[in-house]
Write an enzyme that holds these catalytic residues in place. Sequence first.
Site, PDB file in Angstrom:
ATOM      1  CG  HIS A  18       4.899  -2.780   5.268  1.00 25.04           C
ATOM      2  ND1 HIS A  18       3.902  -1.833   5.245  1.00 25.04           N
ATOM      3  CD2 HIS A  18       5.326  -2.897   3.978  1.00 25.04           C
ATOM      4  CE1 HIS A  18       3.744  -1.378   4.013  1.00 25.04           C
ATOM      5  NE2 HIS A  18       4.582  -2.018   3.216  1.00 25.04           N
ATOM      6  CG  HIS A  21       0.956  -4.209   3.595  1.00 29.11           C
ATOM      7  ND1 HIS A  21       2.166  -4.856   3.731  1.00 29.11           N
ATOM      8  CD2 HIS A  21       0.942  -3.727   2.323  1.00 29.11           C
ATOM      9  CE1 HIS A  21       2.839  -4.775   2.599  1.00 29.11           C
ATOM     10  NE2 HIS A  21       2.127  -4.090   1.726  1.00 29.11           N
ATOM     11  CB  CYS A 126       8.175   1.081 -12.623  1.00 29.19           C
ATOM     12  SG  CYS A 126       8.651   0.800 -10.895  1.00 29.19           S
ATOM     13  CB  CYS A 129       4.664   1.017 -10.194  1.00 33.34           C
ATOM     14  SG  CYS A 129       5.482   2.353  -9.352  1.00 33.34           S
ATOM     15  CB  CYS A 144      10.086   4.403 -10.693  1.00 32.80           C
ATOM     16  SG  CYS A 144       8.640   4.303  -9.621  1.00 32.80           S
ATOM     17  CG  HIS A 147       9.235   1.142  -6.671  1.00 34.34           C
ATOM     18  ND1 HIS A 147       8.070   1.537  -7.288  1.00 34.34           N
ATOM     19  CD2 HIS A 147       8.893   0.285  -5.691  1.00 34.34           C
ATOM     20  CE1 HIS A 147       7.058   0.911  -6.703  1.00 34.34           C
ATOM     21  NE2 HIS A 147       7.531   0.147  -5.740  1.00 34.34           N
ATOM     22  CE  LYS A 297       8.575   5.481   0.082  1.00 35.63           C
ATOM     23  NZ  LYS A 297       8.973   5.633  -1.279  1.00 35.63           N
ATOM     24  CE  LYS A 300      12.668  -6.413   1.795  1.00 37.48           C
ATOM     25  NZ  LYS A 300      12.659  -7.060   0.512  1.00 37.48           N
TER      26      LYS A 300
HETATM   27  N1  MSP Z   1      -1.244  -5.162  -5.129  1.00 41.00           N
HETATM   28  C1  MSP Z   1      -1.460  -3.774  -5.264  1.00 41.00           C
HETATM   29  C2  MSP Z   1      -2.917  -3.433  -5.012  1.00 41.00           C
HETATM   30  C3  MSP Z   1      -3.895  -4.135  -5.881  1.00 41.00           C
HETATM   31  S1  MSP Z   1      -5.522  -3.730  -5.451  1.00 41.00           S
HETATM   32  C4  MSP Z   1      -6.461  -4.348  -6.651  1.00 41.00           C
HETATM   33  C5  MSP Z   1      -0.593  -3.019  -4.255  1.00 41.00           C
HETATM   34  N2  MSP Z   1      -0.089  -3.733  -3.265  1.00 41.00           N
HETATM   35  S2  MSP Z   1       0.866  -3.169  -2.097  1.00 41.00           S
HETATM   36  O1  MSP Z   1       1.194  -4.288  -1.283  1.00 41.00           O
HETATM   37  O2  MSP Z   1       1.946  -2.433  -2.673  1.00 41.00           O
HETATM   38  O3  MSP Z   1      -0.004  -2.142  -1.282  1.00 41.00           O
HETATM   39  C6  MSP Z   1      -1.208  -2.555  -0.694  1.00 41.00           C
HETATM   40  C7  MSP Z   1      -1.920  -1.389  -0.018  1.00 41.00           C
HETATM   41  O4  MSP Z   1      -1.109  -0.942   1.072  1.00 41.00           O
HETATM   42  C8  MSP Z   1      -2.085  -0.204  -0.962  1.00 41.00           C
HETATM   43  O5  MSP Z   1      -3.350   0.377  -0.795  1.00 41.00           O
HETATM   44  C9  MSP Z   1      -1.005   0.748  -0.527  1.00 41.00           C
HETATM   45  O6  MSP Z   1      -1.316   2.093  -0.766  1.00 41.00           O
HETATM   46  C10 MSP Z   1      -0.971   0.459   0.971  1.00 41.00           C
HETATM   47  N3  MSP Z   1       0.278   0.856   1.583  1.00 41.00           N
HETATM   48  C11 MSP Z   1       1.534   0.439   1.281  1.00 41.00           C
HETATM   49  N4  MSP Z   1       2.419   1.112   2.068  1.00 41.00           N
HETATM   50  C12 MSP Z   1       1.748   1.950   2.897  1.00 41.00           C
HETATM   51  C13 MSP Z   1       2.106   2.829   3.942  1.00 41.00           C
HETATM   52  N5  MSP Z   1       3.355   3.043   4.291  1.00 41.00           N
HETATM   53  N6  MSP Z   1       1.104   3.456   4.597  1.00 41.00           N
HETATM   54  C14 MSP Z   1      -0.214   3.239   4.315  1.00 41.00           C
HETATM   55  N7  MSP Z   1      -0.582   2.425   3.335  1.00 41.00           N
HETATM   56  C15 MSP Z   1       0.363   1.827   2.579  1.00 41.00           C
HETATM   57  O7  MSP Z   1      -0.449  -1.818  -4.400  1.00 41.00           O
END
Ligand code: MSP
Length: 514
Positions: A18, A21, A126, A129, A144, A147, A297, A300
């Site tokens: 998304h 990421h 959780c 997380c 949590c 979540h 935020k 889904k």
């Molecule tokens: N798999 C773990 C990270 C392991 S690193 C050794 C994880 N994955 S995640 O898919 O939930 O998130 C991946 C990255 O995307 C994280 O750095 C997280 O903070 C970032 N983001 C997830 N949602 C976000 C936003 N809405 N905005 C900006 N960054 C976001 O955590």
Amino acid sequence: MEKYYLTTAIDYANAPPHIGHAYEKIAADIVARYQRLAGREVFFLTGTDEHGTKVEKTAELAGKNPKEFVDEMAEKFQEAWKRLLISNDFFIRTTEPRHEKVVQEVFRRMREKGDVYKGTYKGLYCEGCEDYKRERDLDPDGNCPNHKKPPKVMEEDNYFFRLTKYKEKLRQWLCQEGVVRPDGRRKEVINQLDDEDFGDFSVSRPRTSLQWGIGVPDDPEHVIYVWIDALTNYITGIGFETDEVLWKKFWPADLHLIGKDIVKFHCIYWPAMLMACDIELPKMVFGHGFITVEGQKMSKSLGNVLDPIELVDKYGADAIRYYLFAANSFDQDGDFSRADFISTANSHLANNLGNLLNRTLTLVDKNCAGKVPDAIPDAEAMKVAENGQRSYVEFMEQLEFTKAIEAALSLLNEGNRYLNDQKPWTLFKEGKKAEGEAVLLTSLELVKRATVLLCPVTPGLSAKIWHQLGFDEPIEKVVLTDSVVSKVIPAGQLLRNQGPVFLRIEDVTAVPAV
Ligand code: MSP
């Protein structure tokens, strides 16, 4: 050549990418491209986090075996990053056999050091997380806070990591300014560490609770905790135990770029693991803010999860990359608002950048036979360009992208102002050819320099402009100290005016949601 190793968080392969990421990967790409532009040898790593309960359960719900499921997801992430022009040097997947061996080696080393022991975990977990929780970590409803779901109550045999042994050493590391940024997050981590309750943590789950993970060496009944597995990607990706040359060259990491929600794992667990394995610690962890969509935020249930591929299809990668970092401070939370996106892209990229280029090229076509005039650029304007470039470098080094972009824009503002003031069209009409040519050269020079500075943010657009300016060498190969940047664009160089480089976005329909 100085080296620069940077990583992003690896994304959970339980759902497609998304915009959140994408925000992080684009930020890392801006850093990687800027570092290359600054003349450093860069290794940029990103990837997917493919083990653990969350992925196992989502795959099951989708009626797929986990491997088949993560293969599909990893494809989607790689496709998205390609479309967003992310220039990672490697894409790591935690299901790679090479990675599984490294994770087991890390576990073995920690155990041999006496830092891993067997015990029973009784408490909360959780799955969102993938983290153990205490009562006081929950919100008033017992959920949590990330979540909005109650954690699972568990009692199971685990291996534990002796974090308590490393608390003092960790504290010393964290007390150095700059190792964790922004500084407020560094202070938060120190507080977390200082909490008496914050002690040894579980580093395994029994196979009876979790199948989908890497086995504990010499104990087939246990699976290594997904965060130990995931964090280790940063050393696997750079050849730990597999490529001595690469490893020696690039470790320690210069920058781990991650979101603010996973600072604890990167600033407490990860350095402690490295200490236990006698591996040097990273130089910096940066915890960026979160992106919301139209002020909310993403979720889904709200149906507002933005798919980066659909955005790229609709608006192109450059506009999205540009907007996200021109409009939002990287260390704070930011927002993707459609109206703001369209007006920012139009005013900065179509009006400011595109028009200046277009007007200049058209005038050069008409008055100089489409060739760079043989003249001397205006000294004052060149001073503005040099000052802009200096500020740009300072801000980029500090990961202050918004300010760095502003500094690059200052060259374009100067170009537009200068052109309007000097009116070269009148100068040519009055027969003042030499003056007119000097004005056009100045304008071309400002566009050229701004194009180079913007390249880390808008690589596609910058490459197009570079081509129109008559350069054949790819802009990605350019280094700031090259004469192609510091010297005036060569007289006689044939320009290639191919019309507008950035079309105004006239779109009024909603940004697609997944
Ligand atoms: N798999 C773990 C990270 C392991 S690193 C050794 C994880 N994955 S995640 O898919 O939930 O998130 C991946 C990255 O995307 C994280 O750095 C997280 O903070 C970032 N983001 C997830 N949602 C976000 C936003 N809405 N905005 C900006 N960054 C976001 O955590």
